[in-house]
Scaffold this active site. Structure first.
Site, PDB file in Angstrom:
ATOM      1  CG  HIS A  30      -0.842   0.052   2.560  1.00 55.95           C
ATOM      2  ND1 HIS A  30      -0.220   0.060   2.929  1.00 55.95           N
ATOM      3  CD2 HIS A  30      -1.545  -0.910   3.628  1.00 55.95           C
ATOM      4  CE1 HIS A  30       0.111  -0.136   4.253  1.00 55.95           C
ATOM      5  NE2 HIS A  30      -0.187  -1.240   4.751  1.00 55.95           N
ATOM      6  CG  HIS A  84      -3.350  -5.786  12.362  1.00 58.14           C
ATOM      7  ND1 HIS A  84      -4.529  -5.360  12.002  1.00 58.14           N
ATOM      8  CD2 HIS A  84      -2.536  -5.638  11.452  1.00 58.14           C
ATOM      9  CE1 HIS A  84      -4.233  -3.740  11.911  1.00 58.14           C
ATOM     10  NE2 HIS A  84      -2.541  -4.447  11.131  1.00 58.14           N
ATOM     11  CD  GLU A  86      -2.819  -2.850   7.062  1.00 63.17           C
ATOM     12  OE1 GLU A  86      -2.497  -2.737   8.260  1.00 63.17           O
ATOM     13  OE2 GLU A  86      -3.123  -1.852   5.972  1.00 63.17           O
ATOM     14  CG  ASP A  88      -0.739  -7.109   5.868  1.00 61.82           C
ATOM     15  OD1 ASP A  88      -2.105  -6.091   6.299  1.00 61.82           O
ATOM     16  OD2 ASP A  88       0.141  -6.638   6.272  1.00 61.82           O
ATOM     17  CG  HIS A 152      -0.748   0.030  12.092  1.00 64.24           C
ATOM     18  ND1 HIS A 152      -1.081   0.518  10.868  1.00 64.24           N
ATOM     19  CD2 HIS A 152      -0.451  -1.395  11.967  1.00 64.24           C
ATOM     20  CE1 HIS A 152      -1.271  -0.185  10.302  1.00 64.24           C
ATOM     21  NE2 HIS A 152      -0.807  -1.961  10.681  1.00 64.24           N
ATOM     22  CG  ASP A 171       1.078  -5.276  11.584  1.00 64.32           C
ATOM     23  OD1 ASP A 171       1.827  -5.766  10.372  1.00 64.32           O
ATOM     24  OD2 ASP A 171       0.817  -4.024  10.871  1.00 64.32           O
ATOM     25  CE1 TYR A 197       5.930  -3.499   8.996  1.00 64.65           C
ATOM     26  CE2 TYR A 197       5.771  -2.924  10.845  1.00 64.65           C
ATOM     27  CZ  TYR A 197       5.153  -3.206   9.283  1.00 64.65           C
ATOM     28  OH  TYR A 197       3.975  -4.280   9.795  1.00 64.65           O
ATOM     29  CG  HIS A 230       4.620  -7.942   7.937  1.00 60.83           C
ATOM     30  ND1 HIS A 230       4.113  -8.054   7.194  1.00 60.83           N
ATOM     31  CD2 HIS A 230       3.884  -6.957   8.208  1.00 60.83           C
ATOM     32  CE1 HIS A 230       3.027  -7.585   6.813  1.00 60.83           C
ATOM     33  NE2 HIS A 230       2.431  -6.657   7.487  1.00 60.83           N
TER      34      HIS A 230
HETATM   35 FE1  FEO Z   1      -1.251  -3.380   9.307  1.00 58.33          FE
HETATM   36 FE2  FEO Z   1       0.517  -6.387   8.562  1.00 58.33          FE
HETATM   37  O1  FEO Z   1      -0.809  -4.820   8.848  1.00 58.33           O
END
Ligand code: FEO
Length: 400
Positions: A30, A84, A86, A88, A152, A171, A197, A230
């Site tokens: 993104h 989370h 999100e 991903d 986040h 994250d 990051y 990640h």
């Molecule tokens: Fe906030 Fe890696 O997604």
């Protein structure tokens, strides 16, 4: 324990497996340019019962399911912890839930987001809302949940595996890097990747992060491994990354100046180089960053520990150059702390770029040095001297 990059689940410790996915070809997250790809880490904890901590991005569901299937039958999974929402990390949830009746453990805010994304699919799922301090016993493995609000997203949560001292941090503490290795000591220094990051994902959230680190202390949590969603797991450099996160969250800066610019017919670049050289001559580290040669996420990585910076743009149609606008919008969202900045630029007749930059910098919460520096057409010697003066001023600020 050894990861041979065979597409297999990786056993991290007894009963704990990495079952995520490696996005070797991911080049844009993104708007965050990821030349080295990324990973979506999903972890399987096997006690008497089993829990999956986070899933992966939807196109990688098959990869994750294959890895889970090497350890247990996915149908027999007992719990899915959603740290989370999100996509991903939660994108593969629907695919997984087609196979299993596993109970979904999630925060109240996460549940709202899940409804927002998957209402049509999730109405019959078995849910349990969890809060900070809630625990789940898997039989031989105990999980403790800690909300990490705004790290986040509002729903963000982290999960601590008590017996093994592993903090599944989602994250936070992540890095965008595709690697066949799962641990920091297998790949070398990952702090610069973590800095990039942090700068691009977590920079606006220093205050909630400090609150969260305090909460770890309050619960007596001293992780021996931090397993983010990640990149690699922190083991060897765990103390280093915790120290770095504390410094970044506190907005600690060093003697460093950035000169960020774009140019149309070269005048703004002449100014940028003059400012840069004056900072260098004053003995302060300086970086010259052309906005069409550097992705915005790399510039933000440099911004993280910078004291002062200058932004330059030619005037185009009474305003700023598009790349400068793009950068300033991005900067405003990331709300850098404890920085001073100045605007500079060139124009032909009406002008306008410098004022627009100053306004946008103020909107970003940056302390602006006014008035900015404007040059008509080409800078002459007296204007070059003003550029050098600005460079010296920025260097002085950095030294303080
Ligand atoms: Fe906030 Fe890696 O997604």
């Amino acid at each position: 324990m050894e990861n041979k990059e065979t597409g297999e689940a990786v056993e991290l410790a007894e009963g704990i497996y990495w079952v995520g996915a490696i996005d070797w070809n991911g080049r844009d997250f993104h708007g965050f340019t990821t030349p080295g790809g990324t990973t979506y880490n999903s972890y399987l904890v096997v006690g008497e019962k089993t829990a999956l901590i986070d899933t992966v991005k939807e196109p990688f569901a098959g990869e994750m399911l294959k890895r889970i299937g090497q350890v247990i039958d996915p149908e027999k999974l007992d719990y899915i912890v959603v740290n989370h929402m999100e996509l991903d990390h939660a994108g593969a949830l629907v695919e997984l839930k087609k196979l299993t009746k596993a109970k979904v453990l999630i925060t109240r805010r996460g549940r709202d987001i899940l409804d927002g994304y998957f209402k049509a699919s999730c109405s019959s799922w078995d849910f349990e809302i969890v809060r900070t301090g809630d625990r789940l016993s898997l039989g031989g493995k105990n999980l403790l949940f800690l909300e990490a609000t705004m790290l986040h997203w509002p729903d963000s949560m982290e999960t601590f595996l008590q017996e093994d001292g592993i903090l599944f941090s989602n994250d936070a503490f992540g890095q965008h890097a595709a690697t066949s290795k799962r641990y920091d000591f297998e790949v070398g220094d990952m702090i610069p990747d973590a800095a990039e990051y942090y700068a691009n994902i977590l920079m606006p959230f220093g205050t909630p992060l400090l609150r969260y680190l305090g909460k770890l202390e309050e619960f007596g949590i001293k992780p021996v491994q931090i397993a983010p969603s990640h990149g690699v797991i922190w083991k060897q450099d765990l103390e280093k990354i915790l120290k770095a996160y504390t410094a970044w969250a506190n907005g600690e800066v060093k003697e460093k100046v950035l000169v960020i610019y774009d140019t149309m017919w070269g005048s703004t670049e002449i100014m940028a180089r003059e400012i840069t050289e004056a900072v260098r001559q004053a003995g302060v580290e300086v970086k010259l960053l052309h906005l069409r040669k550097n992705p915005r996420n790399l510039i933000m990585k440099e911004m993280l520990d910078t004291s002062a910076f200058a932004v330059g743009s030619p005037t185009l149609n009474n305003g700023i150059f598009p790349t400068v606008g793009d950068f300033l919008v991005y900067l405003k969202g990331l709300r850098p702390q404890k920085k001073k900045a100045a605007a500079f630029g060139s124009y032909g007749w009406g002008g306008g770029a410098v004022k627009t930059i100053e306004q946008e910098l103020k909107n970003s919460g940056v302390d602006v040095l006014e008035p900015g520096l404007q040059v008509r057409y080409r800078p002459e010697e007296k204007e070059l001297e003003k550029c050098r003066e600005l460079g010296r001023q920025l260097a002085e600020i950095a030294k303080k």
